[in-house]
Write a protein that holds these residues in place. Structure first.
Motif, mmCIF file in Angstrom:
data_model
loop_
_atom_site.group_PDB
_atom_site.id
_atom_site.type_symbol
_atom_site.label_atom_id
_atom_site.label_comp_id
_atom_site.label_asym_id
_atom_site.label_seq_id
_atom_site.Cartn_x
_atom_site.Cartn_y
_atom_site.Cartn_z
ATOM 1 N N VAL A 213 0.807 -1.226 0.000
ATOM 2 C CA VAL A 213 0.000 0.000 0.000
ATOM 3 C C VAL A 213 0.839 1.273 0.000
ATOM 4 C CG1 VAL A 213 -1.990 -1.055 1.133
ATOM 5 C CG2 VAL A 213 -0.175 -0.067 2.535
ATOM 6 N N LEU A 214 2.127 1.185 0.371
ATOM 7 C CA LEU A 214 2.974 2.365 0.498
ATOM 8 C C LEU A 214 4.341 2.102 -0.113
ATOM 9 C CD1 LEU A 214 2.230 3.193 4.247
ATOM 10 C CD2 LEU A 214 1.749 4.748 2.355
ATOM 11 N N GLU A 215 5.039 3.180 -0.455
ATOM 12 C CA GLU A 215 6.410 3.025 -0.923
ATOM 13 C C GLU A 215 7.335 2.674 0.231
ATOM 14 O OE1 GLU A 215 7.448 6.625 -2.875
ATOM 15 O OE2 GLU A 215 6.166 6.255 -4.621
ATOM 16 N N SER A 216 7.045 3.210 1.410
ATOM 17 C CA SER A 216 7.838 2.915 2.606
ATOM 18 C C SER A 216 6.992 3.229 3.825
ATOM 19 C CB SER A 216 9.137 3.738 2.626
ATOM 20 O OG SER A 216 8.833 5.122 2.671
ATOM 21 N N ALA A 217 7.455 2.792 4.995
ATOM 22 C CA ALA A 217 6.704 3.026 6.232
ATOM 23 C C ALA A 217 6.596 4.526 6.516
ATOM 24 C CB ALA A 217 7.390 2.327 7.386
ATOM 25 N N VAL A 218 5.447 4.908 7.089
ATOM 26 C CA VAL A 218 5.242 6.315 7.466
ATOM 27 C C VAL A 218 4.688 6.382 8.886
ATOM 28 C CG1 VAL A 218 4.894 7.094 5.075
ATOM 29 C CG2 VAL A 218 2.919 6.353 6.435
ATOM 30 N N HIS A 219 4.782 7.526 9.495
ATOM 31 C CA HIS A 219 4.370 7.779 10.871
ATOM 32 C C HIS A 219 2.877 7.468 11.029
ATOM 33 C CE1 HIS A 219 3.619 9.905 14.624
ATOM 34 N NE2 HIS A 219 4.918 10.184 14.741
ATOM 35 N N SER A 220 2.546 6.623 12.031
ATOM 36 C CA SER A 220 1.147 6.204 12.194
ATOM 37 C C SER A 220 0.253 7.317 12.697
ATOM 38 C CB SER A 220 1.062 5.003 13.146
ATOM 39 O OG SER A 220 1.553 5.360 14.432
ATOM 40 N N GLY A 221 0.836 8.301 13.413
ATOM 41 C CA GLY A 221 0.031 9.423 13.869
ATOM 42 C C GLY A 221 -0.170 10.460 12.790
ATOM 43 N N ALA A 226 -6.108 8.170 7.363
ATOM 44 C CA ALA A 226 -6.333 8.454 5.953
ATOM 45 C C ALA A 226 -5.609 7.460 5.058
ATOM 46 C CB ALA A 226 -5.880 9.875 5.611
ATOM 47 N N VAL A 227 -4.478 6.961 5.546
ATOM 48 C CA VAL A 227 -3.685 6.010 4.765
ATOM 49 C C VAL A 227 -3.868 4.610 5.368
ATOM 50 C CG1 VAL A 227 -1.338 5.317 4.135
ATOM 51 C CG2 VAL A 227 -1.994 7.735 4.053
ATOM 52 N N PRO A 228 -4.196 3.603 4.545
ATOM 53 C CA PRO A 228 -4.310 2.241 5.095
ATOM 54 C C PRO A 228 -2.931 1.661 5.367
ATOM 55 C CG PRO A 228 -4.590 2.180 2.720
ATOM 56 C CD PRO A 228 -4.482 3.640 3.098
ATOM 57 N N ASP A 229 -2.847 0.841 6.391
ATOM 58 C CA ASP A 229 -1.595 0.103 6.602
ATOM 59 C C ASP A 229 -1.752 -1.289 6.008
ATOM 60 O OD1 ASP A 229 -1.908 -2.064 8.977
ATOM 61 O OD2 ASP A 229 -3.203 -0.329 9.363
ATOM 62 N N ALA A 230 -0.633 -1.874 5.616
ATOM 63 C CA ALA A 230 -0.677 -3.145 4.890
ATOM 64 C C ALA A 230 -1.206 -4.279 5.748
ATOM 65 C CB ALA A 230 0.718 -3.488 4.366
ATOM 66 N N LEU A 231 -0.899 -4.272 7.031
ATOM 67 C CA LEU A 231 -1.311 -5.393 7.874
ATOM 68 C C LEU A 231 -2.824 -5.411 8.063
ATOM 69 C CD1 LEU A 231 -0.132 -7.802 9.286
ATOM 70 C CD2 LEU A 231 0.267 -6.401 11.317
ATOM 71 N N THR A 232 -3.431 -4.249 8.310
ATOM 72 C CA THR A 232 -4.889 -4.188 8.407
ATOM 73 C C THR A 232 -5.533 -4.597 7.094
ATOM 74 O OG1 THR A 232 -4.836 -2.464 10.095
ATOM 75 C CG2 THR A 232 -6.864 -2.673 8.802
ATOM 76 N N THR A 233 -4.975 -4.132 5.995
ATOM 77 C CA THR A 233 -5.517 -4.478 4.677
ATOM 78 C C THR A 233 -5.439 -5.977 4.435
ATOM 79 O OG1 THR A 233 -4.748 -2.317 3.895
ATOM 80 C CG2 THR A 233 -5.393 -3.931 2.222
ATOM 81 N N LEU A 234 -4.303 -6.562 4.825
ATOM 82 C CA LEU A 234 -4.139 -8.016 4.676
ATOM 83 C C LEU A 234 -5.133 -8.768 5.552
ATOM 84 C CD1 LEU A 234 -2.583 -10.506 3.628
ATOM 85 C CD2 LEU A 234 -0.982 -10.167 5.530
ATOM 86 N N CYS A 235 -5.312 -8.315 6.795
ATOM 87 C CA CYS A 235 -6.250 -9.002 7.697
ATOM 88 C C CYS A 235 -7.666 -8.981 7.128
ATOM 89 C CB CYS A 235 -6.226 -8.349 9.078
ATOM 90 S SG CYS A 235 -4.704 -8.633 10.019
ATOM 91 N N ARG A 236 -8.084 -7.864 6.589
ATOM 92 C CA ARG A 236 -9.423 -7.762 6.011
ATOM 93 C C ARG A 236 -9.554 -8.669 4.792
ATOM 94 N NH1 ARG A 236 -12.562 -3.328 7.645
ATOM 95 N NH2 ARG A 236 -13.576 -3.238 5.605
ATOM 96 N N LEU A 237 -8.481 -8.785 4.013
ATOM 97 C CA LEU A 237 -8.515 -9.667 2.845
ATOM 98 C C LEU A 237 -8.606 -11.127 3.273
ATOM 99 C CD1 LEU A 237 -8.282 -10.120 -0.192
ATOM 100 C CD2 LEU A 237 -5.781 -10.031 0.075
ATOM 101 N N LEU A 238 -7.819 -11.517 4.256
ATOM 102 C CA LEU A 238 -7.847 -12.904 4.727
ATOM 103 C C LEU A 238 -9.201 -13.261 5.320
ATOM 104 C CD1 LEU A 238 -4.303 -13.127 6.397
ATOM 105 C CD2 LEU A 238 -4.989 -13.955 4.133
ATOM 106 N N ALA A 239 -9.865 -12.281 5.920
ATOM 107 C CA ALA A 239 -11.172 -12.542 6.535
ATOM 108 C C ALA A 239 -12.238 -12.883 5.501
ATOM 109 C CB ALA A 239 -11.608 -11.334 7.364
ATOM 110 N N THR A 240 -12.014 -12.522 4.243
ATOM 111 C CA THR A 240 -13.007 -12.823 3.205
ATOM 112 C C THR A 240 -12.936 -14.278 2.738
ATOM 113 O OG1 THR A 240 -11.606 -12.275 1.273
ATOM 114 C CG2 THR A 240 -12.761 -10.454 2.370
#
Length: 457
Positions: A213-221, A226-240
């Motif tokens: 989802v990103l070119e590199s890690a960015v500050h979570s705060g 507004a920006v999705p993180d890859a782990l949450t995106t992956l978890c939602r995908l696996l849940a399907t």
């Protein structure tokens, strides 16, 4: 002297102490074919098996493909007009996993409450020793050799790592491995006291899915919200991958019905070690869910360890998925269906990549004919009158399809030494010693019965 079932029973009882001692010697050898493990124990394991077969008077060779793991082949010629039986097992074992979960050293066999504990004690060094016990019961390697059939013992060295070299080995040794009956001693029985023939197994498709989802890690705060993180995106995908009932939600996979065998839920929960209050997933009979319907499991996820995770949104995350497919399905089409599902359900425009690790075909065996009758009669005698049942297995032995393709005229009997409490692949793997004695007797009786069935051709 004529061999009879009673004489074979007495011979097995006589041989069992030595068979167990040799089994314990094999268990002490940590032969693991996985990448990153020392290959020297695997060599020792193969040569220990070769020595056991030479002691039986078999013509023995250690074979391999290139620098691959060693397999052992032993041959005992058939008497004139008698059938030949191929006896399969494997000498490699699974890694131990977390040693803290073992109650004793995994490579120092220990008996507790009638079970022999140790890695490979059940899967599959006991399979090797069941073959050895049956041959010893007929006096192989002595002046009183009464083996009524030809035998080829084939013990491979990488079954737990995928049997990658097996097709090439079978092709190279096809002439000497050709048999009327193939006994694959790598499955199990229905319960303690109830023998079984395995007549279906699911196939396997293992793959990795990567989410970016990103070119590199960015500050979570600064960017979170507004920006999705890859782990949450992956978890939602696996849940399907599963619906609300826990059934596999991937479209296009084969689903079937298993044999009319009752598998009580409470027994299954106990055998699985399911915690109180945890629900089962899926719908339908337990045997259908385990044997003839697909399953999907997430085996691992790559991401920062919790103690080391920074306050940053991950640019990429990866998971390993294992899909078991039902008999009648095809690994290639099942993989395409899984990839299509993942592509369809990726959220927020995330980039998805899927890479196949390995696959294997399911199988369904038509367990009819004189040699299957010979096996069932042998089991019934060894288990003191208990009829064997035909079972499916949720796990996979993809090479059975290879054997069927290479030796289409052979009857393939899938047997084994495991029981529902053996914990193969898990900490505290063990072998029920009473059942092992019955397995050894059943194999000796099987060879006796196959000889009689072959003589009626």
């Amino acid at each position: 002297m004529t061999t009879t079932p009673d004489r074979l029973r007495a011979a097995i009882e006589r041989e069992l102490p030595g068979v167990r001692a040799d089994l314990e010697r094999l268990v002490r050898i940590p032969g693991i074919a996985f990448d990153g493990f020392d290959s020297a124990p695997l060599e020792r394991s193969a040569h220990a098996v070769a020595d056991l077969l030479r002691d039986l008077g078999l013509e023995v060779q250690v074979s391999r493909v290139g620098e691959g793991p060693p397999a052992v082949i032993g041959r005992h010629p058939a008497p004139p007009g008698a059938p030949t039986v191929l006896l399969y097992a494997h000498h490699d074992v699974q890694p131990t996993g977390d040693l803290s979960r073992w109650e004793s050293d995994p490579f120092e066999p220990v008996e507790r409450d009638g079970r022999l504990y140790g890695r490979g004690a059940a899967d599959d060094k006991a399979g090797i020793m069941a073959h050895i016990a049956a041959l010893r019961a007929f006096g192989c390697g002595t002046a009183d050799d009464r083996l009524p059939v030809g035998v080829v013992v084939f013990v491979e060295g990488e079954e737990e790592f995928g049997s990658h070299d097996l097709p090439a080995l079978l092709a190279e040794h096809r002439a000497e491995l050709t048999s009327d009956v193939i006994v694959i001693a790598d499955s199990g029985n229905w319960d303690i006291g109830v023998p079984a023939l395995t007549t279906s197994l699911r196939g396997i498709v293992n793959c990795f899915v990567t989410v970016q989802v990103l070119e590199s890690a960015v500050h979570s705060g600064m960017f979170g919200g507004a920006v999705p993180d890859a782990l949450t995106t992956l978890c939602r995908l696996l849940a399907t991958l599963h619906d609300a009932d826990g059934d596999v939600a991937v479209e296009g996979l084969v689903r079937g019905q298993a044999a009319p065998l009752d598998y009580p839920v409470e027994r299954f929960r106990s055998e699985a070690g399911l915690l109180d209050g945890v629900d089962l997933i899926g719908t339908g009979r337990i045997v259908d869910r385990l044997w003839t319907k697909p399953s999907i499991s997430v085996l691992g996820v790559d991401g920062p360890r919790t103690a080391e995770a920074p306050n940053a949104l991950l640019p990429e995350a990866r998971a390993k998925i294992s899909m078991r497919i039902a008999p009648g399905d095809d690994p290639e089409s099942a993989y395409r269906a899984l990839v299509a599902h993942l592509d369809k359900h990726a959220e927020w425009g995330a980039r998805i990549g899927v890479t196949l690790e390995h696959d294997g075909s399911p199988c369904a065996i038509d367990a009819t004919g004189k040699y299957f009758d010979a096996a069932r009669a042998a089991f019934k005698t060894a288990w003191d009158g208990t009829d064997p049942v035909d079972i499916g297995v949720g796990g996979s032995i993809p090479f059975i399809a290879t054997f069927r393709e290479m030796f289409p005229r052979a009857s393939i009997l899938v047997t084994g030494v495991e029981d529902p409490y053996a914990k193969a692949h898990s900490p505290n793997e063990s072998l029920h010693l009473g059942e092992f004695a019955r397995v050894c007797l059943a194999e000796a009786l099987l060879l006796h019965n196959v000889a009689a069935a072959g003589a009626t051709t």
